[in-house]
Design an enzyme around this catalytic site. Structure first.
Site, PDB file in Angstrom:
ATOM      1  N   GLY A  72       0.792  -1.222   0.000  1.00 59.61           N
ATOM      2  CA  GLY A  72       0.000   0.000   0.000  1.00 59.61           C
ATOM      3  C   GLY A  72       0.823   1.272   0.000  1.00 59.61           C
ATOM      4  N   GLY A  73       2.153   1.162   0.217  1.00 53.45           N
ATOM      5  CA  GLY A  73       2.990   2.356   0.262  1.00 53.45           C
ATOM      6  C   GLY A  73       2.596   3.299   1.378  1.00 53.45           C
ATOM      7  N   TYR A 131       5.469   6.507   5.143  1.00 54.35           N
ATOM      8  CA  TYR A 131       6.324   7.622   4.751  1.00 54.35           C
ATOM      9  C   TYR A 131       7.608   7.585   5.577  1.00 54.35           C
ATOM     10  CZ  TYR A 131       7.783  12.418   3.719  1.00 54.35           C
ATOM     11  OH  TYR A 131       8.497  13.532   3.309  1.00 54.35           O
ATOM     12  N   GLY A 132       8.734   7.646   4.891  1.00 55.37           N
ATOM     13  CA  GLY A 132      10.018   7.530   5.563  1.00 55.37           C
ATOM     14  C   GLY A 132      10.645   6.162   5.412  1.00 55.37           C
ATOM     15  N   ASN A 133       9.864   5.195   4.924  1.00 58.19           N
ATOM     16  CA  ASN A 133      10.347   3.845   4.673  1.00 58.19           C
ATOM     17  C   ASN A 133      10.532   3.714   3.164  1.00 58.19           C
ATOM     18  OD1 ASN A 133      10.419   1.060   4.031  1.00 58.19           O
ATOM     19  ND2 ASN A 133       9.357   0.523   5.922  1.00 58.19           N
ATOM     20  N   VAL A 134      11.778   3.702   2.717  1.00 58.19           N
ATOM     21  CA  VAL A 134      12.088   3.771   1.290  1.00 58.19           C
ATOM     22  C   VAL A 134      11.478   2.611   0.519  1.00 58.19           C
ATOM     23  CG1 VAL A 134      13.951   3.731  -0.413  1.00 58.19           C
ATOM     24  CG2 VAL A 134      14.197   5.108   1.673  1.00 58.19           C
ATOM     25  N   SER A 152       8.925   0.650   1.317  1.00 59.07           N
ATOM     26  CA  SER A 152       7.466   0.730   1.318  1.00 59.07           C
ATOM     27  C   SER A 152       6.977   1.698   0.252  1.00 59.07           C
ATOM     28  CB  SER A 152       6.966   1.161   2.698  1.00 59.07           C
ATOM     29  OG  SER A 152       5.580   1.430   2.683  1.00 59.07           O
ATOM     30  N   GLU A 200       7.496   2.968  19.197  1.00 59.98           N
ATOM     31  CA  GLU A 200       7.599   1.995  18.109  1.00 59.98           C
ATOM     32  C   GLU A 200       8.086   0.628  18.575  1.00 59.98           C
ATOM     33  OE1 GLU A 200       7.021   2.809  14.532  1.00 59.98           O
ATOM     34  OE2 GLU A 200       5.904   4.403  15.511  1.00 59.98           O
ATOM     35  N   HIS A 242      13.672   3.407  11.835  1.00 57.88           N
ATOM     36  CA  HIS A 242      13.829   2.789  13.155  1.00 57.88           C
ATOM     37  C   HIS A 242      15.314   2.519  13.384  1.00 57.88           C
ATOM     38  CE1 HIS A 242       9.523   1.022  12.801  1.00 57.88           C
ATOM     39  NE2 HIS A 242       9.497   2.073  13.579  1.00 57.88           N
ATOM     40  N   ASN A 302       8.199  -4.470   1.156  1.00 56.49           N
ATOM     41  CA  ASN A 302       7.296  -3.596   1.899  1.00 56.49           C
ATOM     42  C   ASN A 302       8.007  -2.912   3.057  1.00 56.49           C
ATOM     43  OD1 ASN A 302       4.776  -2.501   1.745  1.00 56.49           O
ATOM     44  ND2 ASN A 302       3.725  -4.147   2.816  1.00 56.49           N
ATOM     45  N   CYS A 334      12.824  -7.139  11.644  1.00 59.78           N
ATOM     46  CA  CYS A 334      11.468  -6.606  11.778  1.00 59.78           C
ATOM     47  C   CYS A 334      10.470  -7.712  12.082  1.00 59.78           C
ATOM     48  CB  CYS A 334      11.031  -5.903  10.489  1.00 59.78           C
ATOM     49  SG  CYS A 334      11.773  -4.282  10.227  1.00 59.78           S
TER      50      CYS A 334
END
Length: 448
Positions: free
Chosen positions: A19-20, A23-26, A28, A174, A250, A365, A371
């Site tokens: 789903g993209g 934001y901030g996760n390249v 994703s 987080e 993270h 993703n 993770c």
């Protein structure tokens, strides 16, 4: 008494999609809107669990969440039957439907922060579910996360559970993605290492300019208080805001620790020398010998680290005292990263071996090996008190593989999320899963 670090891996859910949303996760963002393969994703994760089990490591499994989250959509004003809610959301606010279908709970490093009994004031293992309030699609996870963890670690003599922190920006939490524990032995007192991206109330700490800093100092401090941690058993460190702006959302994207060892990138932290000295001093007071392995930027750039997920790896202790690094296939595909790993393992240092796993569905993703797992240090008595249905065994692996083959689709696109049948498939699968894992009723559709 023996003690163990048990890795509880997240089982990828039936609605795994790109789903993209993060934001901030390249990864994703760059793979947004591509078709996913939930069946392959779940089987890849199970293959890693099985491999670690067969290597002799204690391995468990953490169940996924009910998706789409129809209750969340109802709270946003969509009404009618479940099918009508999904239909309306698809027609009027597709991004909200995509968010309600996210299978991001698979990355259970974000599920909670865990403190072992050797560190806590009351001698119990403490869990605090992460509020994940930086992203809407993740902020809806913690109620079910708390129920699932409660069903896994139900014995109140050994386990204590805390509700998520207030869901406001000042207490953005987080979970274990920004938390590491150092110790000589897993059953002995250790030093808990909390990494934060910003302070909510103290403007002396610099903040990133492009991407959000998801973990606050204040959230980390609150978790430490809830868990009854001693001041001498805690170290706080700030993540380098410049690397956050390069996609290090993270700490577990730029550093990983285990036992007495921290494996980190040269640019990971602010005030690195001071932080290392504090870790060394505090661990020495409980009999430990802190050691660090710094990866220089000249060998591996931050961009290399983000694209390969070198540090989003599992650092595991072997019986001979050496360490094994579990890395995603993307590390092997990156020439500089792989050259560094070859030199690292051939140097006779702390990390002696690297094993590569294909986790492409998760990696695309934005989540790697680290993770996908929540680490829980347990002594023999505590391990015996864990719900046995969630501990990986050969028969459980067989049951879960057959379950995935039976219930999961092998292709999922954004338009498929609007199919009400997907919700029915997910509920049918999860109802069966709770019986396999002996969890009882943990999902809203089972409770309401």
């Amino acid at each position: 008494m023996k003690s163990y670090e048990v890795n509880f891996d997240g089982l990828v859910g039936p609605t795994h999609n790109y789903g993209g949303l993060s934001y901030g996760n390249v990864a994703s963002q760059s793979n947004s809107q591509q078709s996913s393969n939930p069946k392959e994703a779940a089987l890849q994760g199970l293959a890693k669990m099985k491999a670690l089990m067969e290597m002799g490591f204690q391995q468990g499994v953490l169940a996924p969440q009910e998706r789409p989250d129809v209750a969340a959509l109802r709270r946003l004003g969509f009404s009618g039957t479940d099918a009508q809610v999904i239909e309306r959301a698809a027609k009027e606010a597709m991004p909200l439907l995509v968010a309600s279908c996210s299978a991001s709970s698979m990355w259970v490093a974000n599920a909670a922060t865990v403190s072992p009994s050797a560190d806590t004031a009351d001698g119990r293992v403490h869990f605090t579910a992460a509020n994940l309030n930086c992203k809407y699609h993740r902020s809806i996870e913690h109620p079910t996360t708390s129920r699932v963890l409660g069903a896994m670690f139900a014995n109140q003599q050994h386990f204590a559970h805390h509700a998520a922190l207030p869901a406001v920006a000042q207490f953005g939490d987080e979970g274990a993605a920004n938390h590491t524990r150092f110790c000589r032995e897993y059953g002995e007192a250790g030093v808990e290492f909390f990494v934060f991206g910003r302070s909510a109330f103290d403007n002396r700490f610099p903040a990133p300019q492009k991407y959000p800093a998801r973990q606050t100092l204040e959230a980390s401090q609150a978790v430490a208080r809830l868990h009854g941690l001693r001041d001498e058993g805690v170290v706080y460190a700030q993540q380098n805001p410049n690397v956050i702006d390069q996609g290090v959302f993270h700490n577990d994207v730029i550093a990983v620790g285990n036992a007495e060892v921290l494996f980190y990138h040269e640019d990971a932290f602010l005030e690195t020398d001071q932080m290392l000295a504090e870790l060394q001093s505090k661990l020495a007071k409980v009999g430990g010998n802190f050691q660090s392995v710094c990866v220089p930027r000249s060998a591996v750039t931050v961009d290399d680290a983000v694209r390969s997920y070198l540090f989003n790896s599992q650092l595991l202790s072997r019986p001979d005292g050496s360490m094994l690094l579990i890395v995603p296939q993307e590390c092997q595909a990156n020439e500089r990263v792989w050259a560094y790993l070859q030199s690292l393992t051939s140097s006779g240092g702390l990390i002696r071996e690297v094993k590569v796993f294909d986790l492409k569905q998760s990696m695309q993703n934005g989540g790697g090996p680290a993770c996908l797992r929540l680490r829980v240090a347990l002594n023999e008595t505590e391990l015996a008190a864990v719900n046995p249905g969630v501990i990986m065994t050969p028969p459980l692996y067989g049951s879960l593989t057959a379950w995935v083959e039976k219930h999961y689709r092998d292709r999922l696109s954004e338009t498929d999320l609007a199919d009400p049948q997907l919700l029915l498939e997910c509920r049918t699968a999860l109802d069966e899963l709770t019986q396999i894992l002996k969890l009882g009723a943990v999902y809203p559709f089972q409770i309401n």
